[in-house]
Write a protein that holds these residues in place. Structure first.
Motif, short mmCIF file in Angstrom:
data_model
loop_
_atom_site.label_atom_id
_atom_site.label_comp_id
_atom_site.label_asym_id
_atom_site.label_seq_id
_atom_site.Cartn_x
_atom_site.Cartn_y
_atom_site.Cartn_z
N VAL A 87 0.82 -1.22 0.00
CA VAL A 87 0.00 0.00 0.00
C VAL A 87 0.85 1.26 0.00
CG1 VAL A 87 -1.60 1.35 1.42
CG2 VAL A 87 -2.09 -1.04 0.93
N SER A 88 1.96 1.27 0.72
CA SER A 88 2.78 2.48 0.77
C SER A 88 3.34 2.84 -0.59
CB SER A 88 3.91 2.33 1.79
OG SER A 88 4.74 1.26 1.45
N TYR B 75 0.03 3.97 7.59
CA TYR B 75 -0.69 4.22 6.34
C TYR B 75 -1.16 5.67 6.22
CZ TYR B 75 -0.71 -0.84 6.41
OH TYR B 75 -0.32 -2.15 6.46
N ARG C 186 2.00 1.47 -3.74
CA ARG C 186 1.00 1.41 -4.80
C ARG C 186 -0.36 1.99 -4.41
NH1 ARG C 186 2.83 0.17 -9.66
NH2 ARG C 186 1.64 -1.69 -10.10
N GLY C 187 -0.53 2.34 -3.14
CA GLY C 187 -1.81 2.87 -2.69
C GLY C 187 -2.82 1.75 -2.48
N TRP C 188 -4.02 2.13 -2.16
CA TRP C 188 -5.12 1.18 -1.91
C TRP C 188 -5.75 0.83 -3.25
CZ3 TRP C 188 -5.64 -0.57 3.04
CH2 TRP C 188 -4.95 0.14 4.02
N THR C 189 -4.99 0.12 -4.07
CA THR C 189 -5.40 -0.14 -5.45
C THR C 189 -5.28 -1.61 -5.79
OG1 THR C 189 -3.15 0.14 -6.30
CG2 THR C 189 -4.52 2.14 -6.19
N ASP D 70 -0.01 8.41 4.97
CA ASP D 70 0.09 9.10 3.68
C ASP D 70 -0.97 8.64 2.69
OD1 ASP D 70 2.27 10.50 4.62
OD2 ASP D 70 3.74 9.16 3.70
N THR D 71 -1.43 7.41 2.81
CA THR D 71 -2.39 6.89 1.84
C THR D 71 -3.80 6.73 2.42
OG1 THR D 71 -1.78 4.61 2.42
CG2 THR D 71 -0.60 5.64 0.55
N TRP D 72 -3.99 7.06 3.69
CA TRP D 72 -5.29 6.85 4.31
C TRP D 72 -6.42 7.64 3.65
CZ3 TRP D 72 -7.34 2.96 6.23
CH2 TRP D 72 -8.51 3.03 6.96
N GLN E 217 -6.88 8.06 0.55
CA GLN E 217 -7.28 7.21 -0.57
C GLN E 217 -8.11 6.03 -0.07
OE1 GLN E 217 -4.11 5.12 -2.57
NE2 GLN E 217 -5.34 4.77 -4.40
#
Length: 192
Positions: free
Chosen positions: A73-74, A154, A76-79, A156-158, A160
């Protein structure tokens, strides 16, 4: 088709006679052993996947994909890309991400939320005596602090993840998990 999949290390497994190939429970039957059929007693197809001598059940595969996906996730993100990377890390074809259905990224967010809710319930049970010594406001604040600290890796991506959770197709289960969190916090406070 079989040749292309075989080059990826995946061999299609025959589908049990009671199943139709396009049923959602029968999609992506992948296994190196194509000689065996393992029909399920529940009426659904039994699916298993093999890689490097390890055979995965559908539940194990989902768990492994989601656990490995969280590690990505860090980057590629939540993808779904995080899940594809996870499949490759597990030495499986990216096609196995289809086991998560159309909500792969949603499943990744839910998996994280479920893990955090379970960890919070454990922490609250472990700290029961300490929490009982506090007044109600302090107990609720402590419980919420514990839960929010789980987001730090998470952070930075939360945003998303919240956007994925809020999609109309994902909102129902996301709200259920939020209500579970509220219930866990409030129930732990009522036990004092």
């Amino acid at each position: 088709m079989r040749g292309a999949l075989a080059r990826l290390g995946v061999v299609l497994r025959p589908i049990a006679p009671a199943c139709r190939p396009l049923q959602s429970s029968c999609q992506a039957h992948l296994n190196h052993n194509t000689d065996e059929l393992e029909p399920s007693t529940s009426g659904r197809c039994f699916a298993s996947w093999s890689t490097d001598g390890h055979t995965w059940t559908e539940a194990e595969l989902k768990q492994a994909l989601l656990d490995a996906g969280l590690k990505r996730v860090s980057e590629r993100g939540w993808t779904n890309a995080a899940l594809v990377d996870a499949a490759r890390e597990l030495k499986l074809s990216p096609a196995v991400t289809a086991v998560l259905g159309s909500q792969g990224e949603g499943a990744l967010v839910w998996h994280f939320m479920e893990q955090c809710n379970a960890r919070l319930a454990e922490l609250l049970a472990q700290q029961k005596d300490e929490m009982q010594a506090m007044d109600l406001d302090a107990r609720v604040a402590k419980a919420l602090q514990l839960r929010l600290e789980m987001l730090v890796p998470y952070m930075d991506t939360w945003p998303q993840a919240l956007a994925v959770a809020a999609k109309p197709s994902n909102a129902g289960r996301s709200l259920k998990l939020l209500y579970q969190l509220v219930d866990d916090v409030s129930t732990s406070q009522l036990r004092s």
